[in-house]
Design a protein around this motif. Structure first.
Motif, PDB file in Angstrom:
ATOM      1  N   ARG A 392       0.836  -1.219   0.004  1.00  7.74           N
ATOM      2  CA  ARG A 392       0.297  -0.050  -0.040  1.00  7.74           C
ATOM      3  C   ARG A 392       0.817   1.378   0.144  1.00  7.74           C
ATOM      4  NH1 ARG A 392      -2.935   0.926   3.856  1.00  7.74           N
ATOM      5  NH2 ARG A 392      -5.059   1.318   3.027  1.00  7.74           N
ATOM      6  N   ASN A 393       2.292   1.035  -0.292  1.00  6.96           N
ATOM      7  CA  ASN A 393       3.163   2.295  -0.282  1.00  6.96           C
ATOM      8  C   ASN A 393       3.289   2.951   0.919  1.00  6.96           C
ATOM      9  OD1 ASN A 393       5.057   3.037  -2.349  1.00  6.96           O
ATOM     10  ND2 ASN A 393       3.649   4.956  -2.544  1.00  6.96           N
ATOM     11  N   THR A 394       3.206   2.162   2.028  1.00  5.18           N
ATOM     12  CA  THR A 394       3.732   2.984   3.446  1.00  5.18           C
ATOM     13  C   THR A 394       4.965   2.519   3.676  1.00  5.18           C
ATOM     14  OG1 THR A 394       1.396   2.903   3.890  1.00  5.18           O
ATOM     15  CG2 THR A 394       2.789   3.777   5.714  1.00  5.18           C
ATOM     16  N   THR A 395       5.903   3.556   4.146  1.00  4.56           N
ATOM     17  CA  THR A 395       7.094   3.543   4.523  1.00  4.56           C
ATOM     18  C   THR A 395       7.043   2.841   5.994  1.00  4.56           C
ATOM     19  OG1 THR A 395       8.120   5.289   3.306  1.00  4.56           O
ATOM     20  CG2 THR A 395       9.455   4.398   5.226  1.00  4.56           C
ATOM     21  N   VAL A 396       7.855   1.631   6.049  1.00  7.46           N
ATOM     22  CA  VAL A 396       7.843   0.938   7.452  1.00  7.46           C
ATOM     23  C   VAL A 396       9.237   0.907   7.864  1.00  7.46           C
ATOM     24  CG1 VAL A 396       7.349  -1.293   8.551  1.00  7.46           C
ATOM     25  CG2 VAL A 396       6.273  -0.454   6.674  1.00  7.46           C
ATOM     26  N   ASN A 397       9.649   1.126   9.064  1.00  8.67           N
ATOM     27  CA  ASN A 397      10.906   1.102   9.764  1.00  8.67           C
ATOM     28  C   ASN A 397      10.809  -0.150  10.616  1.00  8.67           C
ATOM     29  OD1 ASN A 397      12.402   3.349   8.618  1.00  8.67           O
ATOM     30  ND2 ASN A 397      10.829   4.628   9.854  1.00  8.67           N
ATOM     31  N   PHE A 398      11.606  -1.027  10.543  1.00  7.51           N
ATOM     32  CA  PHE A 398      11.196  -2.278  11.538  1.00  7.51           C
ATOM     33  C   PHE A 398      12.664  -2.848  11.701  1.00  7.51           C
ATOM     34  CE2 PHE A 398      12.289  -5.510   8.030  1.00  7.51           C
ATOM     35  CZ  PHE A 398      12.206  -4.820   7.030  1.00  7.51           C
ATOM     36  N   ALA A 399      12.629  -3.643  12.977  1.00  8.31           N
ATOM     37  CA  ALA A 399      13.752  -4.593  13.262  1.00  8.31           C
ATOM     38  C   ALA A 399      13.615  -5.955  12.697  1.00  8.31           C
ATOM     39  CB  ALA A 399      13.709  -5.022  14.796  1.00  8.31           C
ATOM     40  N   GLY A 400      14.968  -6.170  12.091  1.00  7.39           N
ATOM     41  CA  GLY A 400      14.852  -7.542  11.276  1.00  7.39           C
ATOM     42  C   GLY A 400      16.352  -7.839  10.699  1.00  7.39           C
ATOM     43  N   ALA A 401      16.314  -8.882   9.856  1.00  7.56           N
ATOM     44  CA  ALA A 401      17.767  -9.567   9.516  1.00  7.56           C
ATOM     45  C   ALA A 401      17.699  -9.534   8.095  1.00  7.56           C
ATOM     46  CB  ALA A 401      17.961 -10.639  10.059  1.00  7.56           C
ATOM     47  N   ALA A 402      16.406  -8.971   7.454  1.00  9.75           N
ATOM     48  CA  ALA A 402      16.459  -9.036   5.898  1.00  9.75           C
ATOM     49  C   ALA A 402      17.474  -8.148   5.238  1.00  9.75           C
ATOM     50  CB  ALA A 402      15.191  -8.892   5.468  1.00  9.75           C
ATOM     51  N   GLY A 403      17.589  -8.300   3.927  1.00  6.96           N
ATOM     52  CA  GLY A 403      18.572  -7.400   3.164  1.00  6.96           C
ATOM     53  C   GLY A 403      17.755  -6.890   1.894  1.00  6.96           C
ATOM     54  N   PRO A 404      18.351  -5.634   1.755  1.00  6.85           N
ATOM     55  CA  PRO A 404      17.867  -4.922   0.303  1.00  6.85           C
ATOM     56  C   PRO A 404      17.206  -5.738  -0.595  1.00  6.85           C
ATOM     57  CG  PRO A 404      19.581  -3.895   1.202  1.00  6.85           C
ATOM     58  CD  PRO A 404      19.846  -5.241   1.673  1.00  6.85           C
TER      59      PRO A 404
END
Ligand code: 5AD
Ligand code: SF4
Length: 430
Positions: A392-404
């Motif tokens: 839905r195009n909302t920016t999310v800041n989150f804790a995680g281990a994923a990569g770009p």
């Protein structure tokens, strides 16, 4: 579109062996890609150009190139206004910059290239992409609308659609290079296809279906559509294509019928509201964004109240809000009854307040849900967090281990009017 043009300019220069200088002062060639949609970019450009001139005064062989919509709008006077500019090109004539520099740059006669010359799709040029998993795809150039406030038709010319085969070939190639999200770009993206030769004639819905079928493309976005061109087959394609994201930017511009008419938007308030309703019905959980202009000539307090009422009714997830800025050569600039600056300011402040309140409410409804996020990189505000975007195009800041470039599930824990915050679902489980 302007940012995408910059990617093409950069790609083209790299192909000529011109890389990016670490600092302006070290550059042999300074290229400006200008915007002229409102007065502010014009003013900012004037300040940048003054700096460039100072550099050139110290190092005479510096080449100054000015491209984009301002260059096109001012093509008759650009060299007169700024005699130190070496080359100018319009948004449709980017390749001329390459030809000019390739021919020796400052040793050849200075040149101005514009809309009168043959326009080409930037899509045929090399492109420098900032992210390997996201790409813009230009599907058309120019615009056939006559919105009274808008300079775009003058500087980008009439609408020409790119051939479907060329678009799909580019998307397929990009998917092969690892692109997962594409954004189809056009000044009036959903009128795409109508000007094609009879044997190619098709519509934007068909284009969505064709790009949706490309393996590897997980997300499709598009911008900017015009409310007048959302025909039923396009809506059906939006609903049926799996990769097409649940987010539509639906420029309102004004909620007052009188002002919409003066703007030549060709829809009225009710038609717009019916369309928003129809889109929401066809696409569950749809996020709607918009563009709104306040202070169009003749806008009264009652007209502005109508705009606020539509915002209340539609409940947008996001909105770009603008103070009307008269552009020389447009119909609206010549209208009488301009709204005083302080009134415009007052109105935009009230509008922003309303937009933010509603967006915060909409975002807070996401708390507790799990959203699919395409990871873009580190958070801009807290480097211990990742940043990405929901469908839905909302920016999310989150804790995680994923990569770009990864698609991950994120559990949403809190919200503001513009961002969400959360934790990667796999981490929660672990
Ligand atoms: N003044 C203010 N806003 C404008 N826009 C276009 N022209 C003008 C102008 N002269 C806004 C419209 C458009 C967005 C890209 O910029 O809202 O949708
Ligand atoms: Fe400008 Fe209207 Fe065309 Fe959009 S549709 S580029 S606002 S003239």
């Amino acid at each position: 579109m302007n940012a995408h043009d910059s990617e093409r300019i950069k790609g083209m220069l790299e192909e000529l062996g011109l890389g990016e200088a670490a600092d302006q002062a070290d550059a042999d060639v300074l290229v400006f890609n200008t915007c002229t949609i409102r007065e502010k970019p014009d003013q900012r450009f004037a300040a940048h150009l003054a700096q460039a001139r100072a550099l050139k005064d110290r190092k005479d062989e510096t080449v100054i190139a000015v491209g984009g919509c301002y260059a096109e709008a001012q093509r008759e006077r650009l060299f007169e206004l700024y005699p130190f500019v070496d080359v100018a090109f319009g948004p449709g004539t980017i390749p001329h910059l390459g030809d000019w520099l390739g021919a020796g740059g400052h040793n050849v006669a200075r040149g101005a290239f514009g809309i009168a010359e043959e326009r080409t799709f930037a899509g045929t040029l090399p492109m420098h992409r900032e992210r390997r998993f996201q790409a813009w795809i230009q599907v058309s150039m120019g615009c056939n609308s006559k919105c009274a406030y808008c300079i775009v038709p003058r500087v980008r010319g009439r609408e020409v659609s790119r051939r479907p085969g060329d678009i799909v070939a580019e998307v397929t190639r990009l998917a092969g290079e690892g692109v997962r999200e594409i954004t189809l770009l056009g000044q009036n993206v959903n009128s795409w296809g109508r000007d094609l030769a009879p044997d190619l004639r098709t519509d934007f819905g068909e284009l969505l279906r064709a790009t949706d079928a490309v393996t590897g493309i997980e997300r499709i976005r598009f911008t900017s559509p015009h409310p007048k061109d959302f025909r039923d087959p396009v809506i059906a394609a939006l609903a049926e294509c799996e990769a097409v994201c649940e987010h539509i930017h639906l420029p309102l511009q004004s909620g007052s019928n009188r002002i919409l008419k003066a703007m030549r938007r060709t829809y009225d308030r009710d038609r717009y509201l019916r369309l928003a309703e129809k889109l929401r019905h066809a696409i569950p959980d749809l996020a709607l964004g918009t563009d709104i202009i306040v202070g169009f000539p003749g806008e009264t307090e009652a007209d502005f109240a109508e705009t606020l009422a539509v915002v209340e009714e539609v409940r947008y997830d996001s909105a770009f809000t603008f103070v009307f800025s008269p552009r020389a050569g447009t119909e609206a600039a010549a209208l009488a009854d301009h709204v005083p600056e302080d009134v415009k300011r007052g109105r935009i402040e009230r509008l922003i307040e309303l937009v933010q309140r509603i967006a915060a409410e909409r975002n807070s409804e996401r708390v507790g849900r799990v959203e699919e996020v395409l990871v873009e990189g580190a958070s801009r505000t807290d480097s211990s967090l990742l940043r990405g975007r929901t469908r839905r195009n909302t920016t999310v800041n989150f804790a995680g281990a994923a990569g770009p470039g990864d698609l991950v599930d994120v559990r949403i824990e809190s919200a503001t009017s513009t961002t969400l915050k959360g934790t990667e679902a796999a981490l929660v489980a672990a």
